[in-house]
Design a protein around this motif. Sequence first.
Motif, PDB file in Angstrom:
ATOM      1  N   UNK A 118      54.550  41.599  34.740  1.00 10.69           N
ATOM      2  CA  UNK A 118      54.822  42.836  35.785  1.00 10.69           C
ATOM      3  C   UNK A 118      55.203  44.398  34.953  1.00 10.69           C
ATOM      4  N   UNK A 119      55.454  44.118  33.618  1.00  9.90           N
ATOM      5  CA  UNK A 119      55.832  45.314  32.845  1.00  9.90           C
ATOM      6  C   UNK A 119      54.481  46.172  32.887  1.00  9.90           C
ATOM      7  N   UNK A 120      53.320  45.474  32.652  1.00 10.76           N
ATOM      8  CA  UNK A 120      52.075  46.409  32.262  1.00 10.76           C
ATOM      9  C   UNK A 120      51.236  46.411  33.483  1.00 10.76           C
ATOM     10  N   UNK A 121      51.536  45.296  34.502  1.00 10.33           N
ATOM     11  CA  UNK A 121      50.631  45.731  35.765  1.00 10.33           C
ATOM     12  C   UNK A 121      50.579  46.945  36.432  1.00 10.33           C
ATOM     13  N   UNK A 122      51.624  47.847  36.882  1.00  8.49           N
ATOM     14  CA  UNK A 122      51.308  49.052  37.452  1.00  8.49           C
ATOM     15  C   UNK A 122      50.445  49.960  36.685  1.00  8.49           C
ATOM     16  N   UNK A 123      50.677  49.996  35.334  1.00  9.71           N
ATOM     17  CA  UNK A 123      49.791  50.923  34.471  1.00  9.71           C
ATOM     18  C   UNK A 123      48.353  50.352  34.494  1.00  9.71           C
ATOM     19  N   UNK A 124      48.276  49.187  34.455  1.00  8.12           N
ATOM     20  CA  UNK A 124      46.779  48.373  34.533  1.00  8.12           C
ATOM     21  C   UNK A 124      46.056  48.799  35.735  1.00  8.12           C
ATOM     22  N   UNK A 125      46.854  48.575  36.940  1.00 14.23           N
ATOM     23  CA  UNK A 125      46.088  49.073  38.159  1.00 14.23           C
ATOM     24  C   UNK A 125      45.850  50.543  38.180  1.00 14.23           C
ATOM     25  N   UNK A 126      46.596  51.465  37.662  1.00 10.65           N
ATOM     26  CA  UNK A 126      46.356  52.741  37.858  1.00 10.65           C
ATOM     27  C   UNK A 126      45.230  53.275  36.760  1.00 10.65           C
ATOM     28  N   UNK A 127      44.934  52.374  35.889  1.00 10.08           N
ATOM     29  CA  UNK A 127      43.836  52.744  34.894  1.00 10.08           C
ATOM     30  C   UNK A 127      42.704  52.137  35.791  1.00 10.08           C
ATOM     31  N   UNK A 128      42.600  50.914  36.473  1.00 11.66           N
ATOM     32  CA  UNK A 128      41.761  50.247  37.096  1.00 11.66           C
ATOM     33  C   UNK A 128      41.067  51.004  38.160  1.00 11.66           C
ATOM     34  N   UNK A 197      59.573  42.028  53.493  1.00 11.18           N
ATOM     35  CA  UNK A 197      60.307  43.262  54.160  1.00 11.18           C
ATOM     36  C   UNK A 197      60.681  44.480  53.302  1.00 11.18           C
ATOM     37  N   UNK A 198      61.254  44.026  51.945  1.00  9.58           N
ATOM     38  CA  UNK A 198      61.596  44.998  51.085  1.00  9.58           C
ATOM     39  C   UNK A 198      60.562  45.620  50.488  1.00  9.58           C
ATOM     40  N   UNK A 199      59.463  44.994  50.323  1.00  2.46           N
ATOM     41  CA  UNK A 199      58.316  45.708  49.645  1.00  2.46           C
ATOM     42  C   UNK A 199      57.671  46.842  50.742  1.00  2.46           C
ATOM     43  N   UNK A 200      57.571  46.300  52.105  1.00  2.47           N
ATOM     44  CA  UNK A 200      57.141  47.129  52.993  1.00  2.47           C
ATOM     45  C   UNK A 200      58.103  48.222  53.051  1.00  2.47           C
ATOM     46  N   UNK A 201      59.378  48.243  53.173  1.00  5.02           N
ATOM     47  CA  UNK A 201      60.077  49.323  53.315  1.00  5.02           C
ATOM     48  C   UNK A 201      60.281  50.448  52.075  1.00  5.02           C
ATOM     49  N   UNK A 202      59.919  49.920  50.950  1.00  2.46           N
ATOM     50  CA  UNK A 202      59.934  50.495  49.723  1.00  2.46           C
ATOM     51  C   UNK A 202      58.584  51.319  49.552  1.00  2.46           C
ATOM     52  N   UNK A 203      57.640  50.828  49.926  1.00  2.00           N
ATOM     53  CA  UNK A 203      56.319  51.358  49.945  1.00  2.00           C
ATOM     54  C   UNK A 203      55.710  52.095  51.116  1.00  2.00           C
ATOM     55  N   UNK A 204      56.598  52.440  52.123  1.00  2.00           N
ATOM     56  CA  UNK A 204      56.140  53.135  53.328  1.00  2.00           C
ATOM     57  C   UNK A 204      55.596  54.639  52.957  1.00  2.00           C
ATOM     58  N   UNK A 205      56.206  55.110  52.095  1.00  2.00           N
ATOM     59  CA  UNK A 205      55.500  56.446  51.505  1.00  2.00           C
ATOM     60  C   UNK A 205      55.226  56.078  50.241  1.00  2.00           C
ATOM     61  N   UNK A 206      54.045  55.716  49.965  1.00  2.00           N
ATOM     62  CA  UNK A 206      53.330  55.463  48.819  1.00  2.00           C
ATOM     63  C   UNK A 206      52.984  56.594  47.802  1.00  2.00           C
ATOM     64  N   UNK A 207      53.124  56.144  46.589  1.00  2.00           N
ATOM     65  CA  UNK A 207      52.577  57.251  45.502  1.00  2.00           C
ATOM     66  C   UNK A 207      52.565  56.336  44.218  1.00  2.00           C
ATOM     67  N   UNK A 208      51.878  56.746  43.562  1.00  2.00           N
ATOM     68  CA  UNK A 208      51.418  56.111  42.191  1.00  2.00           C
ATOM     69  C   UNK A 208      52.958  55.809  41.456  1.00  2.00           C
ATOM     70  N   UNK A 209      53.842  56.725  41.387  1.00  2.00           N
ATOM     71  CA  UNK A 209      55.074  56.529  41.038  1.00  2.00           C
ATOM     72  C   UNK A 209      55.869  55.804  41.482  1.00  2.00           C
ATOM     73  N   UNK A 211      54.802  53.092  42.933  1.00  2.00           N
ATOM     74  CA  UNK A 211      54.177  51.736  42.920  1.00  2.00           C
ATOM     75  C   UNK A 211      54.798  51.209  41.529  1.00  2.00           C
ATOM     76  N   UNK A 212      54.866  51.899  40.439  1.00  2.00           N
ATOM     77  CA  UNK A 212      55.332  51.940  39.156  1.00  2.00           C
ATOM     78  C   UNK A 212      56.986  51.319  39.458  1.00  2.00           C
ATOM     79  N   UNK A 213      57.645  51.830  40.086  1.00  2.00           N
ATOM     80  CA  UNK A 213      58.984  51.788  40.381  1.00  2.00           C
ATOM     81  C   UNK A 213      59.077  50.390  41.006  1.00  2.00           C
ATOM     82  N   UNK A 214      58.459  50.277  41.924  1.00  2.00           N
ATOM     83  CA  UNK A 214      58.503  48.763  42.571  1.00  2.00           C
ATOM     84  C   UNK A 214      58.266  47.737  41.846  1.00  2.00           C
TER      85      UNK A 214
END
Length: 473
Positions: A118-128, A197-209, A211-214
Amino acid sequence: MADLKSIVVNKLAGLGPRWMPFADVATPDVPLSRLMRLALLQVTVGMALVLMAGTLNRVMIVELDVPASLVSIMLALPLLFAPFRAVIGFKSDTFRSALGWRRIPFIWKGTMLQFGGFAIMPFALLVLSQQGYAAEAPRWLGLSSAALAFLLVGAGLHIVQTVGLALATDLVTEEDHPKVVGLMYVMLLLGMIISAWLYGMLLVQYSPGRLIQVIQGSAVVTIALNGYAMWKQEARNPRRARDVAEEIGFSASLKALSNIRGMKPLLLLIAFGTAGFGMADVLMEPFGGQVLGMTVSETTKLTVVLALGTLVGFVGASRWLARGRAPLGVALFGALVGVPAFGVVILSASTLSIVSFVGATFAAGFGAGLFGHGTLTMTIRIAPPRQTGLALGVWGAVQTTSAGLAIAAGGALRDAMLASGDRGLDATAPYITVFAVEMALLVAALVVIVPLWMNGHKGNLRSRAPMLDQARS
């Protein structure tokens, strides 16, 4: 205030056995609070499953514009570790640490693998995704790091789930195994529902930042909940650390387990049934939208309906098993529910009835819950003493591999039929074909389970010879 607290606690304790039939597994030595705390391991597993197969699946394809083929490969990578669940279960049965633990070191290692992924996943996805500044990074870096992240999380959740279940069965008596299994899997389903449900609520306003936080927030929650769940769950046994008893290798132990009467047909039953219930998991929502004209909001709720059906199935199975019903009998009833459920799904395509489709989805989840609980309980009961981890690992390996291969086969069959547009097929035919194959697989499971159930005296399949004696002979 103290009197009010006492009244509330007593009321909740009184409601437990009624509304949660597995709640009476608690004893003075193993109270319900301790079992609920241990069940947090399953909550984090459910959270990881939802994040990878649900939330990130959509984010990668839609927001990050990653090709669907790459997404499918990434999501399939955790399946590479599934066959090793048997090895992990066996190692947790025989492990000797300096502190005298067996299960806890493996759960901790699995937790750290999840945290690292989980620690490296968001940055890996952004590079991908090759968006923004990530476009300057080499393509292979995004691919390799994203693959590593998914593989780490997948390996970690397989370890935590397998060894966590083994530890839960260690804490209770044999007759209470169905109840504790029900508790663990109900918490897994609740974790999936709440985290979705929580992921849906947290990512209603999506942004790369965001995604990293979640994702990194999920890493912190995972290590915190798992650490709390493990606290004082397994007693230290210094004698176990000094044990010099004869060791039996994995191959010999696995061979002895497979030679137990009823084990091989049971594993075949698990493979057929799991594939039958799981083949259309990723096709239910597209079927509802493409064939029945359901909105995105309506099809999204199908996941909740299916999960609720499975939850009811597990609760019902726990209640019936606690009353003395044979595990194979419960699994048999689950398969019998699944066959007509998918038949109604096929029928809804011609009637265009959303109500019948939703009801059939709930019934399919209910059947899957009964089948899963029944076969898992039967696997635990067949396992000889001190080999529960190996048996759970084998069950998990067969179940996970069958589900993954079935999902891949269902999607490939649907895409292949849609690609053959020159044959005059409409959008309904590929889905109906997949649902029909599911019915055939469940019928095959019934063909296996009926003689197994009858020959085993309605599910009482238990070898009288200890496994270690079989291995040494």
